[in-house]
Motif scaffolding. Sequence first.
Motif, mmCIF file in Angstrom:
data_model
loop_
_atom_site.group_PDB
_atom_site.id
_atom_site.type_symbol
_atom_site.label_atom_id
_atom_site.label_comp_id
_atom_site.label_asym_id
_atom_site.label_seq_id
_atom_site.Cartn_x
_atom_site.Cartn_y
_atom_site.Cartn_z
ATOM 1 N N SER A 16 43.673 48.039 36.450
ATOM 2 C CA SER A 16 42.513 48.962 35.309
ATOM 3 C C SER A 16 42.417 47.721 34.437
ATOM 4 O O SER A 16 43.047 46.412 34.326
ATOM 5 C CB SER A 16 43.351 50.042 34.690
ATOM 6 N N GLN A 17 41.365 47.977 33.769
ATOM 7 C CA GLN A 17 40.680 46.572 32.967
ATOM 8 C C GLN A 17 41.838 46.293 31.889
ATOM 9 O O GLN A 17 41.724 45.210 31.602
ATOM 10 C CB GLN A 17 39.404 47.048 32.343
ATOM 11 N N LYS A 18 42.679 47.000 31.257
ATOM 12 C CA LYS A 18 43.358 46.707 30.283
ATOM 13 C C LYS A 18 44.913 46.846 30.915
ATOM 14 O O LYS A 18 45.921 46.991 30.332
ATOM 15 C CB LYS A 18 43.172 47.799 29.420
ATOM 16 N N LYS A 20 48.270 45.637 31.827
ATOM 17 C CA LYS A 20 49.423 44.845 31.385
ATOM 18 C C LYS A 20 50.720 45.354 31.788
ATOM 19 O O LYS A 20 51.129 46.303 32.466
ATOM 20 C CB LYS A 20 49.212 44.952 29.716
ATOM 21 N N ARG A 41 41.123 41.738 38.089
ATOM 22 C CA ARG A 41 40.067 42.652 37.680
ATOM 23 C C ARG A 41 39.262 41.509 36.788
ATOM 24 O O ARG A 41 37.787 41.894 37.041
ATOM 25 C CB ARG A 41 40.854 43.521 36.663
ATOM 26 N N LYS A 42 39.625 40.767 35.658
ATOM 27 C CA LYS A 42 38.499 40.060 35.056
ATOM 28 C C LYS A 42 37.648 40.883 34.398
ATOM 29 O O LYS A 42 36.533 40.445 34.065
ATOM 30 C CB LYS A 42 38.161 38.944 35.893
ATOM 31 N N ARG A 43 37.931 41.854 33.989
ATOM 32 C CA ARG A 43 37.067 42.768 33.059
ATOM 33 C C ARG A 43 35.904 43.268 33.825
ATOM 34 O O ARG A 43 35.085 43.918 33.044
ATOM 35 C CB ARG A 43 36.802 42.328 31.595
ATOM 36 N N SER A 45 33.502 45.625 36.123
ATOM 37 C CA SER A 45 33.327 46.964 36.253
ATOM 38 C C SER A 45 33.757 47.309 37.660
ATOM 39 O O SER A 45 33.934 46.595 38.605
ATOM 40 C CB SER A 45 32.015 47.518 35.993
ATOM 41 N N SER A 62 46.897 51.532 37.283
ATOM 42 C CA SER A 62 46.765 51.920 36.251
ATOM 43 C C SER A 62 48.047 52.703 35.330
ATOM 44 O O SER A 62 48.741 52.995 36.364
ATOM 45 C CB SER A 62 45.576 52.710 35.968
#
Length: 270
Positions: A16-18, A20, A41-43, A45, A62
């Motif tokens: 997912s974009q965040k 971690k 992912r590198k933010r 979409s 995610s």
Amino acid sequence: MMISETLNCGAIVTTSQKGKGDLIPRAKGAAKLLRIPYVERKRLSLANLQANHKNKDILIFSQKGPQLFTGEGKAHEFHLSMAQLRLIAYDRGETDHLVEALGPEAISSFLDCTAGLGSDSLVVAYAKRSCKKMVALEGNPLLAYITNYGLRHFVHENDTVTAALRRIQVCAVRFETFLQRAKDDSFDVVYFDPMFEVPVTESPQFLSLRGHLVESGFTEAILREAKRVAKERVIVKERPFSSIFQTMEPDELLGGKYSRVAYGVYKVKG
């Protein structure tokens, strides 16, 4: 643990974009298992990431668990789907036609050749609690991974449902291959839920997956193999008017008078 014989399935893995914490190593581990590339992912979409990689399906890690993005609709994640309503109805004493098709006797082994979301296997595991050998086959390795994750991690408010989920073992393999290698009389019941010849359009859980699943036709040769592997019966789920039931007439055809689906029972003995 999911058993997989499927090699590169033409997809990519990301987070997912965040993403971690342990998401990145878990995503890389899945990429290694499935033999497909891990992509940062590198933010981006999902649509842009997919466009950059020849519109391949994307397995996303995610905090909610793994998801499958096909480019159509929302990303798919594990959920109980219609199985939740079926379990509630079963506990109320209502007839579940798949459970009815299994017969009144206890079974010790069940092979689901078309696992998909795992809904039918869950209903069987819940209704037939003495059945300890529950194997579910899924030809799409990404869907198999997600379903297996859900079966291993989903916790239901009813401990009996959770226990039923845990008894199901997912194998990422096409049922044709599995049946060819299986020994005679390996399972009490062998079950198929192939893609319907005439789709039930009111099944939203499959909208984002249609066209991305392994679609194998049910033939007389497959029925013969299934009856060799089954000790007691083979069950096929289809529309009541399907050509399968016309050309391969079952010993029993179960379903309500106004049901959109029916269960054909092919007895192996007696």
